[in-house]
Design an enzyme around this catalytic site. Structure first.
Site, short mmCIF file in Angstrom:
data_model
loop_
_atom_site.label_atom_id
_atom_site.label_comp_id
_atom_site.label_asym_id
_atom_site.label_seq_id
_atom_site.Cartn_x
_atom_site.Cartn_y
_atom_site.Cartn_z
N ASP A 160 -62.86 -2.56 74.13
CA ASP A 160 -62.87 -2.65 75.33
C ASP A 160 -63.96 -1.69 76.11
OD1 ASP A 160 -62.22 -2.48 78.44
OD2 ASP A 160 -60.34 -3.34 77.56
N ILE A 167 -68.25 -6.74 74.44
CA ILE A 167 -68.31 -7.86 73.28
C ILE A 167 -69.77 -8.37 73.35
CG2 ILE A 167 -65.91 -8.23 73.58
CD1 ILE A 167 -66.75 -10.48 75.76
N THR A 174 -57.38 -19.95 81.01
CA THR A 174 -56.46 -20.12 82.24
C THR A 174 -56.15 -21.33 82.63
OG1 THR A 174 -56.61 -19.37 84.61
CG2 THR A 174 -58.88 -20.08 83.58
N ASP A 175 -55.18 -21.64 83.37
CA ASP A 175 -54.90 -22.92 84.13
C ASP A 175 -56.01 -23.49 85.07
OD1 ASP A 175 -54.40 -21.05 85.80
OD2 ASP A 175 -52.25 -21.90 86.24
N GLU A 176 -56.74 -22.47 85.58
CA GLU A 176 -57.62 -22.84 86.78
C GLU A 176 -58.74 -23.83 86.22
OE1 GLU A 176 -58.86 -19.69 89.35
OE2 GLU A 176 -57.11 -18.36 88.68
N TYR A 213 -65.59 -18.20 88.59
CA TYR A 213 -64.65 -17.69 87.70
C TYR A 213 -64.07 -18.84 86.54
CZ TYR A 213 -60.12 -16.48 85.38
OH TYR A 213 -59.08 -16.52 84.51
N LYS A 273 -64.74 -19.76 82.52
CA LYS A 273 -63.54 -19.74 81.55
C LYS A 273 -63.59 -21.23 80.89
CE LYS A 273 -61.10 -17.27 80.38
NZ LYS A 273 -61.16 -16.02 79.38
N PRO A 285 -63.23 -19.61 100.11
CA PRO A 285 -63.75 -21.10 99.65
C PRO A 285 -63.32 -21.49 98.47
CG PRO A 285 -65.52 -19.11 100.24
CD PRO A 285 -64.30 -18.59 100.16
N GLY A 286 -63.06 -23.01 98.40
CA GLY A 286 -62.74 -23.50 97.23
C GLY A 286 -61.29 -23.13 96.46
#
Length: 331
Positions: A42, A69, A133-135, A157, A161, A281-282
C-alpha cells in the site's frame, strides 16, 4: 464452478491492504486461514491507514510493504514469492475523479497494467482477483446488469475501472493469466474513509451536522456489507473460473435519501439535518446487478442492511478519534 484452490500454506499479495475493504480482507483472511501469509502493498494515500491494521501489526503472517503498484521493480520482487494476488488498490471516490481524473488513470489503469504485465513472468501465481465496481455498467433503468452487458461508465472513476477490467480480460485471453474480475456493489462498514456516503452521513449525524444529499435523493444504490464483500473475494480466489467476471450485489437497493434517514435514526439525530444540494455531474440514477454467477460459487450476502448499518453507525460513534484524524490527514 471453477477449480477449487486453497489459501492454506499460500502467500497472497494484497494491494491496497491498508484501505477500507483491503484491510478487512487482510484481517479476515488471516483469521479464517491459519497457514496463510499476506504481503500487503500500500502506498498510503489519504485513504490508506495503518491504524486499520493495528490488530495484525505483530502477526508474523502479515508483512506490510510501503510502496506503489506502479513501481515495476518492487512489483516484480513481491510477485516472486507469492501464489495469489488480490488487487484492491485504486482511487475510488467519484467526486474526486470529476475534479481531477489524472490519478485515477495512473493508478486504476496504469497501475493495473504494471501488475498484470509483471505477472506474465510468474507462472506460480494461481489467481489474480481484480476488484472492480458495479459502476462500469452505468445507470440501470430496467433489469439488473449481467456480466456480459456492455459497459457504459458515466464518471472518470468508472471509466478507469472499466479500463482495468478490459486489461484483466485481455491478459487472460492473450497470455493465459489466471485473472478473475469481481464487480461489487456499494460497500459500507466500519473503518471506511469518511468521504463516502455512509461514513460521511454517519459522522455528520453524530456531530449534528447537515447531511448533504445530491439532487432529489432518489438515486438508488445496492448496499453490500464489507465482510460479505471480502467473502466474495475469497470465493472468487478459491473457486472462480479464470477469465471469468462475477457481479457481487448486496441485495439491498435503497434510495440515498432513505439511507440518510436510517443513519439519522441509528445515530439518534433529527431528520431535519438532511440538506438537498445540487446534483453532481453525470450522477447515475440506479445501480443494480444480477449476482447469480457468484452465488453459484456458494457465496451469498449474510448481513441484512439494517444489521450492517447499525453495526457501522455504532462503530463510528465509538471511534470518533479515528475518523476525525482521518479527515484531518486528508485535508
Amino acid at each position: 464452478m471453477g477449480t477449487e484452490r486453497t489459501l492454506d500454506g499460500k502467500t497472497v499479495l494484497v494491494t491496497g491492504g491498508a484501505g477500507f475493504v483491503g484491510s478487512h480482507f487482510v484481517r479476515q483472511a488471516l483469521r479464517r486461514h491459519e497457514r496463510t501469509r499476506i504481503v500487503n502493498l500500500d502506498v498510503l494515500t489519504y485513504a490508506g491507514n495503518l491504524d486499520n491494521l493495528e490488530d495484525v501489526r505483530d502477526d508474523p503472517r502479515h508483512e506490510f510493504v510501503l510502496g506503489d503498484i506502479r513501481d515495476r521493480a518492487l512489483v516484480h520482487r513481491l510477485l516472486a514469492g507469492v501464489q495469489g494476488v488480490v488487487h484492491f488498490a485504486a482511487e475510488t471516490h467519484v467526486d474526486r475523479s470529476i475534479h481531477d481524473a489524472g490519478e485515477f488513470v495512473l493508478t486504476n489503469v496504469h497501475g493495473t497494467y504494471v501488475l498484470l504485465d509483471a505477472l506474465r513472468a510468474f507462472p506460480a501465481v494461481e489467481f489474480f482477483v481484480h476488484v472492480s465496481t458495479d459502476e462500469v455498467y452505468g445507470s440501470r433503468t430496467g433489469r439488473a446488469a449481467r456480466e456480459t452487458d456492455p459497459f457504459a461508465p458515466s464518471s472518470p472513476y468508472a471509466a478507469s475501472k472499466a479500463a482495468g477490467d478490459h486489461l484483466a480480460r485481455a491478459y487472460h485471453v492473450t497470455y493465459g493469466l489466471p485473472t478473475v474480475v469481481l464487480r461489487p456493489s456499494n460497500t459500507y462498514g466500519p473503518g471506511q474513509f469518511p468521504e463516502k456516503l455512509v461514513p460521511l452521513f454517519a459522522a455528520n449525524a453524530l456531530e449534528r451536522k447537515p447531511l448533504p444529499v445530491y439532487g432529489d435523493g432518489l438515486n438508488v444504490r445496492d448496499w453490500l456489507y464489507v465482510e460479505d464483500h471480502c467473502l466474495a473475494v475469497e470465493a472468487a480466489a478459491l473457486r472462480g473460473r479464470c477469465g471469468a467476471v462475477y457481479n457481487v450485489g448486496g441485495g439491498s437497493e435503497l434510495a440515498n435519501i432513505e439511507v440518510a434517514r436510517r443513519i439519522l435514526e441509528a445515530a439518534g439525530a433529527p431528520r431535519d439535518l438532511v440538506r438537498f444540494v445540487p446534483d453532481r455531474p453525470g450522477h447515475d440514477r440506479r445501480y443494480a446487478m444480477d449476482s447469480g454467477l457468484i452465488r453459484a460459487l456458494g457465496w451469498e450476502p449474510r448481513t441484512p442492511f439494517a444489521d450492517g448499518l447499525e453495526r457501522t453507525v455504532r462503530w463510528y460513534a465509538a471511534h470518533k478519534s479515528w475518523w476525525r484524524k482521518a479527515r484531518t490527514r486528508a485535508l
